[in-house]
Design a protein around this motif. Structure first.
Motif, PDB file in Angstrom:
ATOM      1  N   ALA A 113       0.827  -1.209   0.000  1.00 52.70           N
ATOM      2  CA  ALA A 113       0.000   0.000   0.000  1.00 52.70           C
ATOM      3  C   ALA A 113       0.859   1.257   0.000  1.00 52.70           C
ATOM      4  CB  ALA A 113      -0.930  -0.009   1.213  1.00 52.70           C
ATOM      5  N   PHE A 114       1.962   1.221   0.734  1.00 55.81           N
ATOM      6  CA  PHE A 114       2.840   2.393   0.805  1.00 55.81           C
ATOM      7  C   PHE A 114       3.565   2.645  -0.508  1.00 55.81           C
ATOM      8  CE2 PHE A 114       7.076   4.164   1.666  1.00 55.81           C
ATOM      9  CZ  PHE A 114       6.718   5.368   2.249  1.00 55.81           C
ATOM     10  N   LEU A 115       4.090   1.598  -1.132  1.00 51.27           N
ATOM     11  CA  LEU A 115       4.857   1.765  -2.359  1.00 51.27           C
ATOM     12  C   LEU A 115       3.992   2.160  -3.548  1.00 51.27           C
ATOM     13  CD1 LEU A 115       7.310  -1.278  -2.050  1.00 51.27           C
ATOM     14  CD2 LEU A 115       7.837   1.141  -1.697  1.00 51.27           C
ATOM     15  N   LEU A 116       2.729   1.721  -3.565  1.00 52.60           N
ATOM     16  CA  LEU A 116       1.862   2.033  -4.694  1.00 52.60           C
ATOM     17  C   LEU A 116       1.028   3.290  -4.485  1.00 52.60           C
ATOM     18  CD1 LEU A 116       0.520  -1.541  -5.571  1.00 52.60           C
ATOM     19  CD2 LEU A 116       2.384  -0.285  -6.668  1.00 52.60           C
ATOM     20  N   ALA A 117       1.132   3.903  -3.298  1.00 49.12           N
ATOM     21  CA  ALA A 117       0.267   5.038  -2.975  1.00 49.12           C
ATOM     22  C   ALA A 117       0.506   6.231  -3.886  1.00 49.12           C
ATOM     23  CB  ALA A 117       0.473   5.453  -1.520  1.00 49.12           C
ATOM     24  N   ASN A 118       1.742   6.425  -4.345  1.00 52.27           N
ATOM     25  CA  ASN A 118       2.074   7.587  -5.162  1.00 52.27           C
ATOM     26  C   ASN A 118       1.916   7.337  -6.656  1.00 52.27           C
ATOM     27  OD1 ASN A 118       2.754   9.136  -2.880  1.00 52.27           O
ATOM     28  ND2 ASN A 118       4.839   8.317  -2.864  1.00 52.27           N
ATOM     29  N   GLU A 119       1.508   6.142  -7.046  1.00 50.88           N
ATOM     30  CA  GLU A 119       1.332   5.841  -8.454  1.00 50.88           C
ATOM     31  C   GLU A 119      -0.071   6.233  -8.923  1.00 50.88           C
ATOM     32  OE1 GLU A 119       2.490   2.057  -9.821  1.00 50.88           O
ATOM     33  OE2 GLU A 119       4.398   2.021  -8.724  1.00 50.88           O
ATOM     34  N   THR A 120      -0.177   6.429 -10.213  1.00 51.96           N
ATOM     35  CA  THR A 120      -1.467   6.786 -10.790  1.00 51.96           C
ATOM     36  C   THR A 120      -2.284   5.529 -11.026  1.00 51.96           C
ATOM     37  OG1 THR A 120      -0.449   8.674 -11.918  1.00 51.96           O
ATOM     38  CG2 THR A 120      -2.614   7.930 -12.714  1.00 51.96           C
ATOM     39  N   PRO A 121      -3.519   5.491 -10.526  1.00 53.90           N
ATOM     40  CA  PRO A 121      -4.353   4.293 -10.737  1.00 53.90           C
ATOM     41  C   PRO A 121      -4.574   4.018 -12.216  1.00 53.90           C
ATOM     42  CG  PRO A 121      -5.285   5.708  -9.047  1.00 53.90           C
ATOM     43  CD  PRO A 121      -4.182   6.495  -9.682  1.00 53.90           C
ATOM     44  N   THR A 122      -4.687   2.763 -12.558  1.00 52.70           N
ATOM     45  CA  THR A 122      -4.949   2.362 -13.931  1.00 52.70           C
ATOM     46  C   THR A 122      -6.358   2.768 -14.328  1.00 52.70           C
ATOM     47  OG1 THR A 122      -3.471   0.484 -13.669  1.00 52.70           O
ATOM     48  CG2 THR A 122      -4.977   0.423 -15.531  1.00 52.70           C
ATOM     49  N   THR A 123      -6.473   3.433 -15.481  1.00 55.89           N
ATOM     50  CA  THR A 123      -7.785   3.918 -15.924  1.00 55.89           C
ATOM     51  C   THR A 123      -8.655   2.803 -16.477  1.00 55.89           C
ATOM     52  OG1 THR A 123      -6.813   4.482 -18.065  1.00 55.89           O
ATOM     53  CG2 THR A 123      -6.913   6.225 -16.400  1.00 55.89           C
ATOM     54  N   ILE A 124      -8.038   1.851 -17.173  1.00 57.72           N
ATOM     55  CA  ILE A 124      -8.785   0.758 -17.782  1.00 57.72           C
ATOM     56  C   ILE A 124      -8.201  -0.568 -17.311  1.00 57.72           C
ATOM     57  CG2 ILE A 124      -9.506  -0.353 -19.924  1.00 57.72           C
ATOM     58  CD1 ILE A 124      -9.262   2.314 -21.321  1.00 57.72           C
ATOM     59  N   VAL A 125      -9.034  -1.415 -16.752  1.00 57.75           N
ATOM     60  CA  VAL A 125      -8.606  -2.746 -16.296  1.00 57.75           C
ATOM     61  C   VAL A 125      -9.253  -3.782 -17.208  1.00 57.75           C
ATOM     62  CG1 VAL A 125      -8.620  -4.408 -14.411  1.00 57.75           C
ATOM     63  CG2 VAL A 125      -8.387  -1.962 -13.921  1.00 57.75           C
ATOM     64  N   TYR A 126      -8.414  -4.475 -17.944  1.00 56.07           N
ATOM     65  CA  TYR A 126      -8.918  -5.505 -18.846  1.00 56.07           C
ATOM     66  C   TYR A 126      -9.082  -6.808 -18.075  1.00 56.07           C
ATOM     67  CZ  TYR A 126      -7.619  -2.227 -22.525  1.00 56.07           C
ATOM     68  OH  TYR A 126      -7.521  -1.120 -23.316  1.00 56.07           O
ATOM     69  N   GLN A 127     -10.264  -7.376 -18.109  1.00 58.69           N
ATOM     70  CA  GLN A 127     -10.565  -8.602 -17.385  1.00 58.69           C
ATOM     71  C   GLN A 127     -11.198  -9.617 -18.336  1.00 58.69           C
ATOM     72  OE1 GLN A 127     -12.959  -6.425 -14.490  1.00 58.69           O
ATOM     73  NE2 GLN A 127     -11.580  -7.132 -12.875  1.00 58.69           N
ATOM     74  N   PHE A 128     -11.257 -10.836 -17.875  1.00 61.15           N
ATOM     75  CA  PHE A 128     -11.888 -11.885 -18.677  1.00 61.15           C
ATOM     76  C   PHE A 128     -13.391 -11.611 -18.775  1.00 61.15           C
ATOM     77  CE2 PHE A 128      -8.077 -14.033 -17.075  1.00 61.15           C
ATOM     78  CZ  PHE A 128      -7.569 -14.524 -18.262  1.00 61.15           C
ATOM     79  N   SER A 129     -13.888 -11.586 -19.984  1.00 62.24           N
ATOM     80  CA  SER A 129     -15.308 -11.299 -20.167  1.00 62.24           C
ATOM     81  C   SER A 129     -16.068 -12.422 -20.870  1.00 62.24           C
ATOM     82  CB  SER A 129     -15.479 -10.003 -20.972  1.00 62.24           C
ATOM     83  OG  SER A 129     -14.818 -10.101 -22.229  1.00 62.24           O
ATOM     84  N   ASP A 130     -15.335 -13.418 -21.423  1.00 56.26           N
ATOM     85  CA  ASP A 130     -16.026 -14.508 -22.102  1.00 56.26           C
ATOM     86  C   ASP A 130     -16.670 -15.427 -21.082  1.00 56.26           C
ATOM     87  OD1 ASP A 130     -13.781 -17.079 -22.099  1.00 56.26           O
ATOM     88  OD2 ASP A 130     -13.070 -15.043 -21.714  1.00 56.26           O
TER      89      ASP A 130
END
Length: 220
Positions: free
Chosen positions: A72-89
């Motif tokens: 949580a600490f190391l990723l706190a300063n990163e920009t969240p991913t706008t699009i998350v590709y997931q399995f949809s089939d």
């Protein structure tokens, strides 16, 4: 000084050749049986983890907690991913949900009966985390985050760690619950409780890490 080493070597050789082997005078003893007898649970591994080396297990749980906080600490300063590709089939979703259901059942079984059969709290937590991961690759991330917050999973994770540490310290001080009848569900004193707390901690901690990685790095 060479003659000192020579004399010491000769003395050791005489000792090996002349003096009897003390192990021959011991009665044959099974370490597994001794652990089972002391801990009161058939699963000797759980007996060792939650009794014989409980001091080490406390710090293993603490290290896992620090790892979750570190993510949580190391990723706190990163920009969240706008699009998350997931399995949809449809086939992938069905297989993932089926695998999650099976992993959840295994996690519950190991958390409740881990002191009676192969497995334990850490294995139960990993199975629970696997179930959450399988859901995460097919479900909406915002929906999973909402559930995580609604059920106060982060708070319960911290509470499980604190209770585990308190019960462990009490056990290390020499106070134990009655062992009960060997092989029954309510046996082993504190071990079933510690086993369950570790399972809850690892599963909820895995949930937090999965959500963080998906939020900032996408689906891995």
């Amino acid at each position: 000084m060479k003659w000192v080493y020579l004399v010491a070597g000769l003395a050791l050789l005489v000792k090996i050749l002349i003096m009897p082997n003390p192990t021959e005078q011991w009665e044959e003893m099974s370490i597994v049986d001794a652990v089972v007898g002391d801990s009161g649970v058939p699963n000797a591994v759980s007996g060792i983890i939650f009794r014989n080396r409980l001091y080490d297990t406390i710090f293993e749980v603490v290290v896992f907690t620090i790892a979750v906080l570190g993510v949580a600490f190391l990723l706190a300063n990163e920009t969240p991913t706008t699009i998350v590709y997931q399995f949809s089939d449809r086939p992938s979703i069905i297989l993932a949900r089926l695998g999650a259901t099976l992993s959840t059942l295994v996690s519950i079984e190991l958390a409740i009966r881990g002191h009676l059969s192969p497995g334990g709290g850490f294995a139960a937590g990993v199975a629970g985390g696997t179930a959450i991961g399988l859901i995460a690759i097919t479900a909406n991330t915002e929906w999973m985050s909402a559930i995580y917050k609604r059920w106060n999973a982060a708070t319960w994770e911290k509470i499980s760690v604190l209770i585990f540490i308190v019960l462990s310290v009490i056990t290390l001080m020499g106070w134990e619950l009655p062992h009960g009848e060997l092989g029954t569900l309510f046996s082993g004193g504190m071990i079933p409780l510690l086993n369950f707390l570790v399972a809850v901690k690892v599963a909820l901690g895995s949930w937090a890490v999965i959500l963080l990685f998906i939020r900032y790095r996408g689906l891995l």
